[in-house]
Design an enzyme around this catalytic site. Structure first.
Site, short mmCIF file in Angstrom:
data_model
loop_
_atom_site.label_atom_id
_atom_site.label_comp_id
_atom_site.label_asym_id
_atom_site.label_seq_id
_atom_site.Cartn_x
_atom_site.Cartn_y
_atom_site.Cartn_z
N MET A 188 -5.10 -4.99 -13.92
CA MET A 188 -4.15 -4.67 -12.54
C MET A 188 -2.98 -5.70 -12.62
SD MET A 188 -5.45 -4.66 -8.83
CE MET A 188 -5.48 -6.39 -8.28
N SER B 99 -0.61 4.23 0.86
CA SER B 99 -1.35 5.00 1.82
C SER B 99 -0.46 5.72 2.69
CB SER B 99 -2.75 4.28 2.14
OG SER B 99 -3.60 4.07 1.14
N ASP C 70 -15.21 6.28 -1.70
CA ASP C 70 -14.82 5.75 -3.02
C ASP C 70 -15.60 6.47 -4.06
OD1 ASP C 70 -12.53 4.17 -2.51
OD2 ASP C 70 -13.82 2.17 -2.20
N ARG D 150 -19.31 -9.47 -15.43
CA ARG D 150 -18.94 -10.63 -16.01
C ARG D 150 -19.93 -11.70 -15.41
NH1 ARG D 150 -13.56 -13.77 -13.53
NH2 ARG D 150 -14.20 -13.00 -11.68
N LYS E 131 -14.05 -4.36 4.04
CA LYS E 131 -15.09 -3.24 3.63
C LYS E 131 -16.49 -3.49 3.99
CE LYS E 131 -12.56 -0.60 0.02
NZ LYS E 131 -12.50 -0.23 -1.38
N GLY F 111 -18.13 -3.62 -13.97
CA GLY F 111 -18.01 -4.10 -12.41
C GLY F 111 -19.33 -3.92 -11.90
N ASN G 187 -15.09 2.23 3.83
CA ASN G 187 -13.75 2.45 3.50
C ASN G 187 -13.09 3.31 4.36
OD1 ASN G 187 -14.17 4.92 2.36
ND2 ASN G 187 -12.99 4.62 0.71
N SER H 23 0.83 -1.19 -0.01
CA SER H 23 0.06 0.05 0.08
C SER H 23 0.82 1.16 0.12
CB SER H 23 -0.85 -0.01 1.32
OG SER H 23 -1.49 1.24 1.17
N TYR I 235 -4.98 1.52 -10.71
CA TYR I 235 -4.00 2.36 -10.50
C TYR I 235 -2.59 1.93 -10.57
CZ TYR I 235 -4.55 1.46 -5.58
OH TYR I 235 -4.77 0.68 -4.68
P1 NAP Z 1 -13.91 -6.61 -5.74
O1 NAP Z 1 -15.01 -6.17 -4.97
O2 NAP Z 1 -13.17 -7.84 -5.86
O3 NAP Z 1 -14.71 -6.62 -7.31
C1 NAP Z 1 -13.76 -7.11 -8.62
C2 NAP Z 1 -14.83 -6.98 -9.69
O4 NAP Z 1 -13.99 -7.13 -10.96
C3 NAP Z 1 -16.02 -7.72 -9.86
O5 NAP Z 1 -16.83 -6.85 -10.81
C4 NAP Z 1 -15.65 -8.89 -10.72
O6 NAP Z 1 -16.77 -9.45 -11.76
C5 NAP Z 1 -14.37 -8.24 -11.70
N1 NAP Z 1 -13.49 -9.12 -12.31
C6 NAP Z 1 -12.45 -9.77 -11.54
N2 NAP Z 1 -11.62 -10.46 -12.42
C7 NAP Z 1 -12.34 -10.34 -13.73
C8 NAP Z 1 -12.18 -10.96 -15.08
N3 NAP Z 1 -11.37 -11.92 -15.19
N4 NAP Z 1 -13.11 -10.57 -16.08
C9 NAP Z 1 -14.19 -9.71 -15.60
N5 NAP Z 1 -14.45 -9.32 -14.53
C10 NAP Z 1 -13.74 -9.59 -13.47
O7 NAP Z 1 -12.78 -5.76 -5.98
P2 NAP Z 1 -12.80 -3.93 -5.88
O8 NAP Z 1 -12.53 -3.41 -4.56
O9 NAP Z 1 -14.15 -3.61 -6.53
O10 NAP Z 1 -11.55 -3.64 -6.64
C11 NAP Z 1 -11.51 -3.61 -8.10
C12 NAP Z 1 -10.37 -2.64 -8.66
O11 NAP Z 1 -10.45 -1.24 -8.41
C13 NAP Z 1 -8.97 -3.38 -7.90
O12 NAP Z 1 -8.19 -3.46 -8.99
C14 NAP Z 1 -8.71 -2.19 -7.24
O13 NAP Z 1 -7.37 -2.12 -6.73
C15 NAP Z 1 -9.42 -0.78 -7.79
N6 NAP Z 1 -9.71 0.08 -6.73
C16 NAP Z 1 -9.14 1.40 -7.03
C17 NAP Z 1 -9.41 2.57 -6.35
C18 NAP Z 1 -8.94 3.65 -6.52
O14 NAP Z 1 -8.93 4.63 -5.80
N7 NAP Z 1 -8.42 4.17 -7.77
C19 NAP Z 1 -10.34 2.23 -5.21
C20 NAP Z 1 -10.93 0.98 -4.98
C21 NAP Z 1 -10.61 0.05 -5.78
P3 NAP Z 1 -17.56 -10.77 -10.91
O15 NAP Z 1 -18.28 -10.02 -10.03
O16 NAP Z 1 -17.99 -11.23 -12.18
O17 NAP Z 1 -16.62 -11.59 -10.21
#
Ligand code: NAP
Length: 289
Positions: free
Chosen positions: A203, A22, A107, A155, A71, A131, A92, A20, A228
């Site tokens: 990612m 942060s 977020d 998905r 979370k 997503g 968060n 992290s 990111y």
């Molecule tokens: P999460 O709750 O685990 O959700 C993951 C999402 O990705 C779900 O919609 C999942 O689909 C989809 N996914 C995963 N593998 C896939 C694949 N091979 N093909 C298609 N869809 C796929 O994770 P999250 O906390 O939402 O985080 C998601 C991303 O956002 C991460 O990379 C995280 O680092 C980033 N993020 C960035 C910030 C920022 O401030 N920039 C903040 C938070 C998160 P299913 O539901 O179908 O499994």
């Protein structure tokens, strides 16, 4: 600022938290604003969450950021939840307000600020959100009352359908939903002004994957990837290639952190410094791995 007996402790809980950035972002922000605060990353296993939340009160920890996998589960350990976080069903950011633990979700507003600072108005836009995980849920609630039309694709399409139904039930908003199949993607993308990738696809270490190639993208679109690491994902490379406007995940990371800073300190965050540190740390991270 030296650590003293008055220093207030904030931190991140999650598993893993090893990479992290942060702590770098927040400690630099506390220092430049002359606030006697310190920030640590604390690895908390799933089965230790209840103990960790008791420790927050016992040790008088002032504030926490919460990341994967806590979370959603952390909600039941809090004394009060802000209305947006309650709708999203995930927290968060936690403030220890004189022994009462308050939960927030920054977020969604972080994502909105990241989009808007690139001179893009959300009002009147047709948005496609890809997503339905934790981050996508927060963004869906934030976008639903700002854009003209929202389509959520995932998905597992049933999750997108449930999220869209929740938006209607809890916020009176309306969203279409679908899968990541070619037909749904093509239809949604053909009318999209704004495309948001809120999945973990692209990612690190899967840097070379994107489910949207240039045939789905147009120069008049804006493409926002919340991933990111790396800063320029395969999706953003494709979008740049067709001449679309692109926004990477750093802006959201910085703005959601800036909101947490304000909740803990009551002060505006030094956003540009946080962005500079975040950018440096992410570049350093990508060079090392
Ligand atoms: P999460 O709750 O685990 O959700 C993951 C999402 O990705 C779900 O919609 C999942 O689909 C989809 N996914 C995963 N593998 C896939 C694949 N091979 N093909 C298609 N869809 C796929 O994770 P999250 O906390 O939402 O985080 C998601 C991303 O956002 C991460 O990379 C995280 O680092 C980033 N993020 C960035 C910030 C920022 O401030 N920039 C903040 C938070 C998160 P299913 O539901 O179908 O499994």
């Amino acid at each position: 600022m030296e650590i003293s007996s008055n220093t207030r402790l904030c931190g991140l809980i999650g598993d893993p938290v090893k990479h992290s950035i942060s702590p770098n972002i927040f400690n630099a922000a506390f220092k430049v604003t002359n606030l006697d605060f310190a920030y640590l990353a604390m690895n908390v296993r799933k089965n230790n969450l209840a103990w960790a939340m008791k420790a927050v009160k016992a040790l008088n920890i002032h504030g926490l950021n919460v990341t994967i996998p806590h979370k959603i589960n952390v909600v039941k350990h809090l004394d009060w939840i802000d209305s947006e976080a309650r709708m999203i069903g995930a927290v968060n950011t936690i403030l220890n307000n004189r022994g009462e633990l308050e939960g927030y979700n920054t977020d969604g507003i972080g994502a909105v600020r990241a989009i808007e600072e690139s001179d893009t108005r959300l009002e009147g836009k047709t948005a496609v959100l890809i997503g339905s995980g934790g981050a996508a849920r927060a963004i869906a609630f934030a976008l639903s009352d700002r854009v003209e039309k929202l389509t959520i694709l995932n998905r597992h399409a049933d999750k997108a359908r449930k999220l869209s139904a929740e938006l209607t039930r809890k916020k009176g908003g309306r969203a279409c939903s679908g899968s990541l199949g070619k037909r749904d993607l093509k239809l949604a993308m053909s009318e999209a002004d704004l495309v948001v990738n809120a999945t973990s696809v692209g990612m690190h270490p899967q840097d070379n994957i994107s489910f949207l190639n240039s045939s789905f993208l147009r120069p008049d679109q804006m493409v926002f990837d919340i991933v990111y690491n790396p800063l320029e994902t395969m999706l953003l490379k494709e979008a740049t290639r067709v001449g679309a406007k692109v926004v990477n995940g750093l802006g959201m990371l910085v703005h959601q952190a800036a909101e947490a800073f304000k909740i803990w300190t009551g002060r505006d965050a030094p956003i540009e410094l946080m962005r500079k540190i975040g950018n440096e740390e992410l570049l350093r991270l990508s060079g090392r791995e």
